[in-house]
Design an enzyme around this catalytic site. Sequence first.
Site, PDB file in Angstrom:
ATOM      1  N   SER A  17      81.190 -22.212  90.618  1.00  0.00           N
ATOM      2  CA  SER A  17      81.672 -22.906  91.811  1.00  0.00           C
ATOM      3  C   SER A  17      83.151 -23.255  91.726  1.00  0.00           C
ATOM      4  O   SER A  17      83.598 -24.256  92.280  1.00  0.00           O
ATOM      5  CB  SER A  17      80.864 -24.189  92.022  1.00  0.00           C
ATOM      6  OG  SER A  17      80.949 -25.029  90.872  1.00  0.00           O
ATOM      7  N   GLY A  18      83.931 -22.437  91.004  1.00  0.00           N
ATOM      8  CA  GLY A  18      85.378 -22.590  91.060  1.00  0.00           C
ATOM      9  C   GLY A  18      85.889 -22.098  92.407  1.00  0.00           C
ATOM     10  O   GLY A  18      85.107 -21.908  93.342  1.00  0.00           O
ATOM     11  N   TRP A  20      87.053 -19.117  93.282  1.00  0.00           N
ATOM     12  CA  TRP A  20      86.529 -17.785  93.589  1.00  0.00           C
ATOM     13  C   TRP A  20      85.010 -17.838  93.767  1.00  0.00           C
ATOM     14  O   TRP A  20      84.457 -17.243  94.695  1.00  0.00           O
ATOM     15  CB  TRP A  20      86.930 -16.806  92.505  1.00  0.00           C
ATOM     16  CG  TRP A  20      86.536 -15.368  92.678  1.00  0.00           C
ATOM     17  CD1 TRP A  20      86.087 -14.534  91.691  1.00  0.00           C
ATOM     18  CD2 TRP A  20      86.593 -14.554  93.864  1.00  0.00           C
ATOM     19  NE1 TRP A  20      85.854 -13.279  92.189  1.00  0.00           N
ATOM     20  CE2 TRP A  20      86.160 -13.263  93.528  1.00  0.00           C
ATOM     21  CE3 TRP A  20      86.959 -14.809  95.193  1.00  0.00           C
ATOM     22  CZ2 TRP A  20      86.069 -12.220  94.453  1.00  0.00           C
ATOM     23  CZ3 TRP A  20      86.871 -13.779  96.123  1.00  0.00           C
ATOM     24  CH2 TRP A  20      86.436 -12.511  95.759  1.00  0.00           C
ATOM     25  N   ALA A 175      91.333 -15.667  96.213  1.00  0.00           N
ATOM     26  CA  ALA A 175      90.302 -16.569  96.742  1.00  0.00           C
ATOM     27  C   ALA A 175      90.788 -17.379  97.932  1.00  0.00           C
ATOM     28  O   ALA A 175      90.095 -17.479  98.952  1.00  0.00           O
ATOM     29  CB  ALA A 175      89.806 -17.491  95.627  1.00  0.00           C
ATOM     30  N   LYS A 259      93.563  -5.261  84.274  1.00  0.00           N
ATOM     31  CA  LYS A 259      94.789  -5.476  85.063  1.00  0.00           C
ATOM     32  C   LYS A 259      95.305  -6.896  84.889  1.00  0.00           C
ATOM     33  O   LYS A 259      96.491  -7.165  85.131  1.00  0.00           O
ATOM     34  CB  LYS A 259      94.545  -5.136  86.536  1.00  0.00           C
ATOM     35  CG  LYS A 259      93.409  -5.876  87.211  1.00  0.00           C
ATOM     36  CD  LYS A 259      93.734  -7.286  87.651  1.00  0.00           C
ATOM     37  CE  LYS A 259      92.489  -7.971  88.175  1.00  0.00           C
ATOM     38  NZ  LYS A 259      92.721  -9.412  88.460  1.00  0.00           N
TER      39      LYS A 259
END
Length: 399
Positions: A17-18, A20, A175, A259
Amino acid sequence: MTVNNFTKKHKVTVIGSGNWGTTVAKLVAENCAEHPDTFEKDVQMWVYEENVTLPKDSKHFDASIGEQPQKLTHILNTYHENVKYLPGIPLPHNLVANPSLVDAVKDSSILIFNLPHEFIGNICRQIKDHIAPYARGISCIKGVSVTDDKIELICNYVSDALNIYCGALSGANIASEIANEQWCETTIAYNTPLVDRRDENGKPVVTGESNDHTKQLTPLPLDYPPLDHNEWSLLFSRPYFTVSMVSDIVGVSLAGALKNIVAIACGYVEGHGWNMTAKTAVMRRGMQEIIRFANEFFPGQIEPRTFWEESAGWGDMIVSCTSARNWRCSKLAVERNLPIEEVEKTELNGQKLQGISTTREVSSFLRAKGAEERYPVFMAVERIIDQEIKVEEIPKLFK
């Protein structure tokens, strides 16, 4: 059976639940509400419980509570906003914050993993005996599980740890922009297990013996709608979030994870004051190393077009190296003359940079394999993080 021949619907749980994790939970919950024939309306989101204090200028401030700390899950379920990690974004009312990991995954046929990759092992150990045996997963985690002996994709780690099948989502995704419904695209890699494949009449297509390891999976029961590319697209696609479905699990996963190393390099370069041409050189060489890594350690398992044609490839590379958090924090580290870990603490509100841990783990793996010289960008980023070399030494590495 119902008129659609399915008596059950897919229950969805988002683990994490951050910013993103909450963003993905938002768009998934929107789709579950819009497609009631396929998905249960309520979406569970597991939340690592924290105490949060609402300031007096918050629109959710309650004078009767004052500035006393409140549980984050209470705030989420009462005000439908993640005030700590995604402030200002209204969340669907059918998104249910749950502080109990075991309860959140109970009876769910779809598990979406979205948390820092270093926590995935502990998460899997906690839920292993509590999930539906036929559950299927999607990893939104842009990292890899690495030891000196092997490197493992997060989706494969989840599959092995839980004895389920897990695909991967990755792309040029920020996000905050997606949460504000600014259009972008992503890539989902999912290769439907043989045991889940159905013909046009909804009957299983697997007969006889098969050497495919997915034959050992518990099949998705036939009273559920299938889980193929169409259903995954239905779950994730929004007017502001375009989904491309592929089967290249390895290419999508490695592009998304590696990346982040290149993004840190580009932030260092820009923070030093070099221009776009210098960043382009780092991005080009970084992509070469990503593809070289994929071919060397996962031979014959990638589709080259993933890196050139999909959002998970060059699209994600460009965004990550020009505007995302790994780039931003490494740029600030040079500008402020601070270690990147110090910037991480002050800028990310308790969240972690995937690029730091991925850099260290991948570099250790390459040293163990004696492959350092073939990956100068990856190795240079670790040495700059550890303050062993300076940013201005990067050009010398390519002579």
